[in-house]
Design a protein around this motif. Structure first.
Motif, PDB file in Angstrom:
ATOM      1  N   LEU A  17       0.827  -1.204   0.000  1.00 43.70           N
ATOM      2  CA  LEU A  17       0.000   0.000   0.000  1.00 43.70           C
ATOM      3  C   LEU A  17       0.867   1.263   0.000  1.00 43.70           C
ATOM      4  O   LEU A  17       0.562   2.233  -0.691  1.00 43.70           O
ATOM      5  CB  LEU A  17      -0.950  -0.021   1.204  1.00 43.70           C
ATOM      6  N   VAL A  18       1.964   1.250   0.738  1.00 42.36           N
ATOM      7  CA  VAL A  18       2.905   2.376   0.727  1.00 42.36           C
ATOM      8  C   VAL A  18       3.426   2.587  -0.691  1.00 42.36           C
ATOM      9  O   VAL A  18       3.484   3.714  -1.189  1.00 42.36           O
ATOM     10  CB  VAL A  18       4.065   2.149   1.722  1.00 42.36           C
ATOM     11  N   GLN A  19       3.791   1.512  -1.366  1.00 39.58           N
ATOM     12  CA  GLN A  19       4.306   1.612  -2.736  1.00 39.58           C
ATOM     13  C   GLN A  19       3.268   2.237  -3.666  1.00 39.58           C
ATOM     14  O   GLN A  19       3.595   3.070  -4.508  1.00 39.58           O
ATOM     15  CB  GLN A  19       4.745   0.241  -3.255  1.00 39.58           C
ATOM     16  N   PHE A  20       2.009   1.856  -3.515  1.00 35.36           N
ATOM     17  CA  PHE A  20       0.935   2.415  -4.333  1.00 35.36           C
ATOM     18  C   PHE A  20       0.827   3.928  -4.141  1.00 35.36           C
ATOM     19  O   PHE A  20       0.791   4.689  -5.111  1.00 35.36           O
ATOM     20  CB  PHE A  20      -0.397   1.732  -3.985  1.00 35.36           C
ATOM     21  N   TYR A  21       0.777   4.379  -2.887  1.00 39.14           N
ATOM     22  CA  TYR A  21       0.614   5.817  -2.624  1.00 39.14           C
ATOM     23  C   TYR A  21       1.861   6.611  -3.023  1.00 39.14           C
ATOM     24  O   TYR A  21       1.759   7.776  -3.414  1.00 39.14           O
ATOM     25  CB  TYR A  21       0.210   6.061  -1.164  1.00 39.14           C
TER      26      TYR A  21
END
Length: 148
Positions: A17-21
């Motif tokens: 999720l961090v990578q997505f944002y």
């Protein structure tokens, strides 16, 4: 005197999720990475044996002192309710973007999903807005918007 500091997302896979944002919105990690456990966390969360890890992300348009997006993953996760735009409680986070369609495509390319249709509407007394609701890779709802 109050100051808004962060919004928390509980993730199934916090690193994904961090990578997505980071990829879609340019959010930047704000070290240190967190790994919390112990009696204080059990006490504050009401979860016996609570154990979590994650990180805060600097939101676009803010400096290091601005509000953050806090993404945590608990070892003791509850079953996920399907997010819905009309579910009582926190429903979505919104990002102002230069090009709503391009941002929509970036969300899809990074593993997010479509939720609604892209619309442009005149809001009385406020102006003209183009917006769409999308989903991040875990189904959390994101609004992409641009005021004309």
């Amino acid at each position: 005197n109050a100051r808004y500091v962060h919004t928390n997302i509980v993730a199934d896979d916090w690193k994904r999720l961090v990578q997505f944002y980071k990829e879609v919105f340019g959010c930047e990690p704000m070290p240190p990475q967190r790994h919390h456990s112990g009696q204080w966390l059990a006490d504050v969360t009401g979860i016996p044996g609570a154990d979590l890890e994650g990180i805060h992300l600097r939101l676009p348009g803010f400096d290091d002192n601005g509000p953050t997006l806090e993404i945590f993953q608990y070892q003791q996760a509850e079953d996920r309710l399907q997010p819905a735009t009309n579910r009582p409680g926190f429903a979505h986070i919104a990002f102002a973007v230069d090009d709503v369609e391009a941002a929509r495509e970036a969300v899809l390319a990074a593993g997010g999903g479509a939720l609604g249709e892209l619309v442009t509407v005149d809001v009385a007394g406020a102006g003209r807005i183009t917006l769409v609701y999308m989903k991040d890779p875990e189904g959390n709802i994101i609004e992409l918007q641009r005021w004309a």
